[in-house]
Design a protein around this motif. Structure first.
Motif, PDB file in Angstrom:
ATOM      1  N   LEU A 109       0.688  -1.243  -0.084  1.00  0.00           N
ATOM      2  CA  LEU A 109       0.062  -0.056  -0.057  1.00  0.00           C
ATOM      3  C   LEU A 109       0.886   1.282  -0.143  1.00  0.00           C
ATOM      4  O   LEU A 109       0.621   2.224  -0.789  1.00  0.00           O
ATOM      5  CB  LEU A 109      -0.968  -0.033   1.295  1.00  0.00           C
ATOM      6  CG  LEU A 109      -1.994   1.105   1.357  1.00  0.00           C
ATOM      7  CD1 LEU A 109      -2.953   1.056   0.090  1.00  0.00           C
ATOM      8  CD2 LEU A 109      -2.476   1.005   2.699  1.00  0.00           C
ATOM      9  N   HIS A 110       1.814   1.131   0.997  1.00  0.00           N
ATOM     10  CA  HIS A 110       2.606   2.360   1.006  1.00  0.00           C
ATOM     11  C   HIS A 110       3.738   2.633  -0.312  1.00  0.00           C
ATOM     12  O   HIS A 110       3.809   3.798  -0.889  1.00  0.00           O
ATOM     13  CB  HIS A 110       3.609   2.317   2.243  1.00  0.00           C
ATOM     14  CG  HIS A 110       4.543   3.385   2.522  1.00  0.00           C
ATOM     15  ND1 HIS A 110       5.527   4.046   1.865  1.00  0.00           N
ATOM     16  CD2 HIS A 110       4.331   4.625   3.315  1.00  0.00           C
ATOM     17  CE1 HIS A 110       6.036   5.076   2.466  1.00  0.00           C
ATOM     18  NE2 HIS A 110       5.136   5.534   3.216  1.00  0.00           N
ATOM     19  N   SER A 111       4.149   1.558  -0.611  1.00  0.00           N
ATOM     20  CA  SER A 111       5.301   1.586  -1.416  1.00  0.00           C
ATOM     21  C   SER A 111       4.862   1.729  -3.093  1.00  0.00           C
ATOM     22  O   SER A 111       5.354   2.320  -4.083  1.00  0.00           O
ATOM     23  CB  SER A 111       6.492   0.494  -1.599  1.00  0.00           C
ATOM     24  OG  SER A 111       6.909   0.427  -0.153  1.00  0.00           O
ATOM     25  N   VAL A 112       3.723   1.070  -3.385  1.00  0.00           N
ATOM     26  CA  VAL A 112       2.989   0.769  -4.722  1.00  0.00           C
ATOM     27  C   VAL A 112       1.692   1.506  -4.943  1.00  0.00           C
ATOM     28  O   VAL A 112       1.585   2.169  -5.761  1.00  0.00           O
ATOM     29  CB  VAL A 112       3.031  -0.755  -5.109  1.00  0.00           C
ATOM     30  CG1 VAL A 112       2.233  -0.667  -6.413  1.00  0.00           C
ATOM     31  CG2 VAL A 112       4.436  -1.280  -4.917  1.00  0.00           C
ATOM     32  N   PHE A 248      10.022  -4.758  -4.066  1.00  0.00           N
ATOM     33  CA  PHE A 248       9.353  -3.518  -4.510  1.00  0.00           C
ATOM     34  C   PHE A 248       9.499  -2.432  -3.081  1.00  0.00           C
ATOM     35  O   PHE A 248       9.631  -1.098  -3.637  1.00  0.00           O
ATOM     36  CB  PHE A 248       7.884  -3.519  -4.685  1.00  0.00           C
ATOM     37  CG  PHE A 248       7.008  -4.271  -3.669  1.00  0.00           C
ATOM     38  CD1 PHE A 248       6.377  -3.354  -2.552  1.00  0.00           C
ATOM     39  CD2 PHE A 248       6.661  -5.272  -3.849  1.00  0.00           C
ATOM     40  CE1 PHE A 248       5.661  -3.985  -1.459  1.00  0.00           C
ATOM     41  CE2 PHE A 248       5.700  -6.000  -2.960  1.00  0.00           C
ATOM     42  CZ  PHE A 248       5.223  -5.340  -1.784  1.00  0.00           C
ATOM     43  N   VAL A 249       9.790  -2.716  -2.146  1.00  0.00           N
ATOM     44  CA  VAL A 249       9.953  -1.644  -1.076  1.00  0.00           C
ATOM     45  C   VAL A 249      11.614  -1.217  -1.059  1.00  0.00           C
ATOM     46  O   VAL A 249      11.662  -0.047  -0.732  1.00  0.00           O
ATOM     47  CB  VAL A 249       9.837  -2.268   0.279  1.00  0.00           C
ATOM     48  CG1 VAL A 249      10.079  -1.556   1.549  1.00  0.00           C
ATOM     49  CG2 VAL A 249       8.144  -2.769   0.536  1.00  0.00           C
ATOM     50  N   VAL A 250      12.306  -2.324  -1.536  1.00  0.00           N
ATOM     51  CA  VAL A 250      13.717  -1.813  -1.116  1.00  0.00           C
ATOM     52  C   VAL A 250      14.689  -1.452  -2.419  1.00  0.00           C
ATOM     53  O   VAL A 250      15.742  -1.193  -2.572  1.00  0.00           O
ATOM     54  CB  VAL A 250      14.444  -2.818  -0.348  1.00  0.00           C
ATOM     55  CG1 VAL A 250      14.690  -4.081  -1.300  1.00  0.00           C
ATOM     56  CG2 VAL A 250      15.965  -2.434   0.315  1.00  0.00           C
ATOM     57  N   GLN A 251      13.864  -1.751  -3.711  1.00  0.00           N
ATOM     58  CA  GLN A 251      14.837  -1.642  -5.088  1.00  0.00           C
ATOM     59  C   GLN A 251      15.439  -0.148  -5.366  1.00  0.00           C
ATOM     60  O   GLN A 251      16.317  -0.359  -5.736  1.00  0.00           O
ATOM     61  CB  GLN A 251      13.724  -1.959  -6.104  1.00  0.00           C
ATOM     62  CG  GLN A 251      12.681  -1.164  -6.304  1.00  0.00           C
ATOM     63  CD  GLN A 251      11.582  -1.752  -7.194  1.00  0.00           C
ATOM     64  OE1 GLN A 251      11.593  -2.975  -7.677  1.00  0.00           O
ATOM     65  NE2 GLN A 251      10.774  -0.835  -8.070  1.00  0.00           N
ATOM     66  N   ASP A 252      14.713   0.854  -4.878  1.00  0.00           N
ATOM     67  CA  ASP A 252      15.155   2.170  -5.172  1.00  0.00           C
ATOM     68  C   ASP A 252      16.575   2.477  -4.135  1.00  0.00           C
ATOM     69  O   ASP A 252      17.345   3.004  -4.693  1.00  0.00           O
ATOM     70  CB  ASP A 252      14.081   3.181  -4.678  1.00  0.00           C
ATOM     71  CG  ASP A 252      12.935   3.327  -5.924  1.00  0.00           C
ATOM     72  OD1 ASP A 252      13.272   2.611  -6.956  1.00  0.00           O
ATOM     73  OD2 ASP A 252      12.065   3.699  -5.532  1.00  0.00           O
ATOM     74  N   ILE A 260      22.628  -2.485   0.666  1.00  0.00           N
ATOM     75  CA  ILE A 260      23.297  -3.507  -0.116  1.00  0.00           C
ATOM     76  C   ILE A 260      22.569  -4.799  -0.011  1.00  0.00           C
ATOM     77  O   ILE A 260      22.136  -5.233   1.318  1.00  0.00           O
ATOM     78  CB  ILE A 260      24.853  -3.637   0.261  1.00  0.00           C
ATOM     79  CG1 ILE A 260      25.494  -2.501  -0.095  1.00  0.00           C
ATOM     80  CG2 ILE A 260      25.373  -4.819  -0.667  1.00  0.00           C
ATOM     81  CD1 ILE A 260      26.854  -2.353   0.371  1.00  0.00           C
ATOM     82  N   GLN A 261      22.226  -5.605  -0.871  1.00  0.00           N
ATOM     83  CA  GLN A 261      21.447  -6.775  -0.916  1.00  0.00           C
ATOM     84  C   GLN A 261      22.663  -8.104  -0.428  1.00  0.00           C
ATOM     85  O   GLN A 261      23.671  -8.081  -0.852  1.00  0.00           O
ATOM     86  CB  GLN A 261      20.983  -7.238  -2.303  1.00  0.00           C
ATOM     87  CG  GLN A 261      20.324  -8.693  -2.056  1.00  0.00           C
ATOM     88  CD  GLN A 261      19.652  -9.157  -3.433  1.00  0.00           C
ATOM     89  OE1 GLN A 261      19.851  -8.511  -4.476  1.00  0.00           O
ATOM     90  NE2 GLN A 261      18.985 -10.108  -3.409  1.00  0.00           N
ATOM     91  N   THR A 309      16.477  -6.728 -11.515  1.00  0.00           N
ATOM     92  CA  THR A 309      17.202  -7.678 -11.040  1.00  0.00           C
ATOM     93  C   THR A 309      18.149  -7.043 -10.004  1.00  0.00           C
ATOM     94  O   THR A 309      18.829  -6.181 -10.427  1.00  0.00           O
ATOM     95  CB  THR A 309      18.248  -8.328 -12.222  1.00  0.00           C
ATOM     96  OG1 THR A 309      17.314  -8.843 -12.993  1.00  0.00           O
ATOM     97  CG2 THR A 309      18.995  -9.453 -11.513  1.00  0.00           C
ATOM     98  N   LEU A 310      18.034  -7.592  -8.863  1.00  0.00           N
ATOM     99  CA  LEU A 310      18.721  -6.750  -7.811  1.00  0.00           C
ATOM    100  C   LEU A 310      20.089  -7.573  -7.747  1.00  0.00           C
ATOM    101  O   LEU A 310      20.329  -8.327  -6.667  1.00  0.00           O
ATOM    102  CB  LEU A 310      17.891  -6.976  -6.370  1.00  0.00           C
ATOM    103  CG  LEU A 310      16.743  -6.404  -6.469  1.00  0.00           C
ATOM    104  CD1 LEU A 310      15.988  -6.576  -5.096  1.00  0.00           C
ATOM    105  CD2 LEU A 310      16.627  -4.868  -6.700  1.00  0.00           C
TER     106      LEU A 310
END
Length: 311
Positions: A109-112, A248-252, A260-261, A309-310
């Motif tokens: 809800l928040h991110s998308v 989708f929360v952390v990709q940016d 860092i992943q 792709t992360l």
């Protein structure tokens, strides 16, 4: 031929649904603008008419009986059919209008959805959109929800499903934290690190990792736990520890180098992984407001959801 007794019972059956959903005579009476005692008498009258006990009444709570649950399930079918009849007049309106309730997990809800809302409302000025943050199971009929977004590999088979994309969980930490504490190269090394988790259930600090035929369950610890994704992400960015997030929360933040992943070759198992699914009730006569929302999601939102792709 329609039973005249049934006609008189229909309002009471609809009221019975509200009492079950609200969980008490007091809450339901408040919504209806009547007294709890008047509502209790109505339910007693309904029990006599149906010759069945609907509730176990105690001083502390109202508990639906097994027979009451069966009546409730059938009443939901009745209400859904009645709603479809009401929606018939809306289906042919040239200008979509009316109230639309959409539920989604808080992180999604928040991110998308949040940035998606404004352009939708601008395009359809006569639609009133209600958004609900709803983690866990979402019952559309019980909670009067038109559309639910779910992060799951087990969608509700009784609902129409439109899969928007796949979603994965990502483990990450800030560069500063990793410089000070080191980079974990295996899930079992997480027990030596500060980890941020949800703290909603007793098992939220238990993280499960899978790679091919290798499986590890790790009980993590940390000084900070919070069940709101953006607050948790801000803490990870600030160097408080390692956290798990949907892509989708952390990709940016990953693209910007703020986090860092970690453990990229491992799959993190959770109740909230699999597909991002949009679900709604099957109906022959879909209201215009629902139809345009679904079309808007598929046209404007779905193309943006394919996770990068992360790496």
């Amino acid at each position: 031929m329609l039973n005249t007794k049934l006609i008189s019972l229909l309002p009471d059956l609809a009221t019975f649904i509200l009492v079950v959903n609200e969980g008490s005579f007091t809450a339901a009476a408040h919504k209806l603008g009547v007294t709890p005692s008047a509502l209790s008498k109505l339910i007693t009258r309904l029990e006599l008419a149906l010759n069945v006990k609907l509730f176990e009444r105690t001083t502390r709570k109202l508990v639906i009986t097994q027979a009451g649950q069966r009546v409730y399930d059938q009443c939901l079918v009745m209400i859904n059919a009645a709603q479809q009849a009401v929606d018939l007049s809306d289906a042919d309106h040239s200008e979509p209008s009316g109230s639309l309730t959409v539920a989604a997990p808080e992180a999604f809800l928040h991110s998308v959805l949040q940035p998606f809302v404004l352009p939708f409302l601008k395009q359809y000025p006569y639609i009133q959109l209600k958004l609900r943050a709803a983690d866990g199971e979402i019952d559309l009929f019980r909670h009067n929800i038109d559309v639910a977004f779910k992060l799951t590999d087990k969608p509700d088979e009784n609902l129409v499903m439109r899969e928007l994309c796949k979603t994965n969980l990502v483990l990450c930490a800030s560069p500063d934290y990793l410089q000070q504490r080191g980079v974990p190269t295996h899930p079992t090394e997480l027990i030596e690190h500060d980890c941020l988790y949800l703290a909603e259930t007793e098992r939220d600090h238990i993280w499960d990792f899978l790679k091919e035929d290798e499986f590890h369950t790790v009980a993590v610890t940390g000084r900070y736990a919070v069940n709101q994704s953006q607050i948790r992400l801000n803490a990870v960015k600030s160097g408080l520890g390692i956290g798990i997030f949907h892509d989708f929360v952390v990709q940016d933040a990953i693209a910007e180098g703020k986090v860092i992943q970690l453990l990229k070759n491992w799959t993190i198992k959770s109740n909230y992984h699999g597909a991002i699914a949009m679900q709604y009730a099957q109906t022959k006569y879909m209201p215009a407001r629902l139809r345009v929302f679904i079309d808007f999601v598929l046209t404007h939102l779905k193309p943006k959801l394919t996770p990068p792709t992360l790496e």
